[in-house]
Design an enzyme around this catalytic site. Sequence first.
Site, PDB file in Angstrom:
ATOM      1  N   THR A  18       0.810  -1.225   0.000  1.00  0.00           N
ATOM      2  CA  THR A  18       0.000   0.000   0.000  1.00  0.00           C
ATOM      3  C   THR A  18       0.841   1.271   0.000  1.00  0.00           C
ATOM      4  OG1 THR A  18      -1.785  -1.131   1.120  1.00  0.00           O
ATOM      5  CG2 THR A  18      -1.776   1.252   1.318  1.00  0.00           C
ATOM      6  N   ASP A  95       0.478  -6.841   5.143  1.00  0.00           N
ATOM      7  CA  ASP A  95      -0.173  -8.132   5.396  1.00  0.00           C
ATOM      8  C   ASP A  95       0.790  -9.234   5.834  1.00  0.00           C
ATOM      9  OD1 ASP A  95      -2.545  -6.925   4.826  1.00  0.00           O
ATOM     10  OD2 ASP A  95      -2.757  -7.757   2.806  1.00  0.00           O
ATOM     11  N   THR A 282       0.858 -21.392  21.071  1.00  0.00           N
ATOM     12  CA  THR A 282      -0.482 -21.109  21.586  1.00  0.00           C
ATOM     13  C   THR A 282      -1.302 -20.235  20.631  1.00  0.00           C
ATOM     14  OG1 THR A 282      -1.763 -20.084  23.364  1.00  0.00           O
ATOM     15  CG2 THR A 282       0.417 -19.188  22.995  1.00  0.00           C
TER      16      THR A 282
HETATM   17  N1  ASP Z   1      -2.394  -5.862   0.688  1.00  0.00           N
HETATM   18  C1  ASP Z   1      -1.362  -4.922   1.037  1.00  0.00           C
HETATM   19  C2  ASP Z   1      -0.061  -5.687   1.176  1.00  0.00           C
HETATM   20  O1  ASP Z   1       0.163  -6.295   2.182  1.00  0.00           O
HETATM   21  C3  ASP Z   1      -1.725  -4.220   2.281  1.00  0.00           C
HETATM   22  C4  ASP Z   1      -0.679  -3.257   2.790  1.00  0.00           C
HETATM   23  O2  ASP Z   1       0.307  -2.924   2.177  1.00  0.00           O
HETATM   24  O3  ASP Z   1      -0.884  -2.779   3.871  1.00  0.00           O
HETATM   25  O4  ASP Z   1       0.723  -5.657   0.284  1.00  0.00           O
END
Ligand code: ASP
Length: 351
Positions: A18, A95, A282
Amino acid sequence: MNQTSKPASILLIYTGGTIGMIQNPETGALENFNFDHLLLHVPEIRQFNLDIFSIAFNPPIDSSDMNAECWAELVGIIYSNYEQYDGFVILHGTDTMAFTASALSFMLEGLMKPVILTGSQLPIGALRTDGKENLLTAIEIAAAKNPDGTPIVPEVCVFFHEKLMRGNRTTKISAENFDAFESNNYPILAHSGIEIQYHRHFIKPYDPNAVLTPHYKMNTDIIIFSLFPGMQPQVVKKILQGKWLKGIIFRTFGSGNAPRAKWLTKALAKATEAGKIIVNITQCSTGSVKMNLYETGLQLLEAGIISGHDSTVEAALTKLMYLMGQGLKPETIRETMNRSLAGEISVTNEE
Ligand code: ASP
């Protein structure tokens, strides 16, 4: 920095995510834009008294597409530029950032320079973006040095929303808040407010004799298996018997407990006898596995399952991939999983 010393040099590695995306006006979708545009959107970067260079994945990727080959590519970039730069900043989608940070902490053995991963929840071009702050502070931390010229943070970290965290202790905890990462079982390494306050006691000490040894191989014959009430024996047995399977991150209840059903203990014992490594982690977000607390945990110990201690899932998974990638014997892997390699678990290795 004193006036005569040379400015620190930083390599920005843009993988995607992002932070570097821009909205396509026709479709409304977020798309990757050229890295040079990042500099256009953050002209403040030029105000640092630093030599900043950049390199980008071609093409940039959404971090959902991260994999062991991408980690090896990052290791190669850092290793081949290690002498030229004082620090590295990796721009990464949020992510899977915690997985990448964890993987790099094992793959970059002997690292003594900062490798700071950061990203953002809103694209850097957006009005209320968190990307600018994250990027600028990550650069500042990657360049930070002690008066004797040694780096303040010679390890792999995630910087996100005012917090500098040990990379292999982080987990993404929010899909919408700016404060999106947590280091649940280890204190943060620094807090950025008006000043960046380093908590030096928790940061890995600098070792002048350490030599960077890159590791590129990860064995991904692994699954993460999460327990739940009502599991079907035939499904679980089928998974555990899988010939290709070498490692299992076994997500248990509470302090490392599993149902006492005979079929489960038997299936687990059979899998360990076949040389599979099963690591108990866990499902709770804080705290540690303690298999000798309850009978429901003890039976797992007896089935040959090893403790993941207070590791995150991300760190346990990538540590196991890394150790299996070294081609070590199952006993050696089991023994090494119980030791801290890069500060990922809270055990004293003398225990
Ligand atoms: N889907 C994006 C990624 O992980 C989300 C982000 O960058 O926050 O590349």
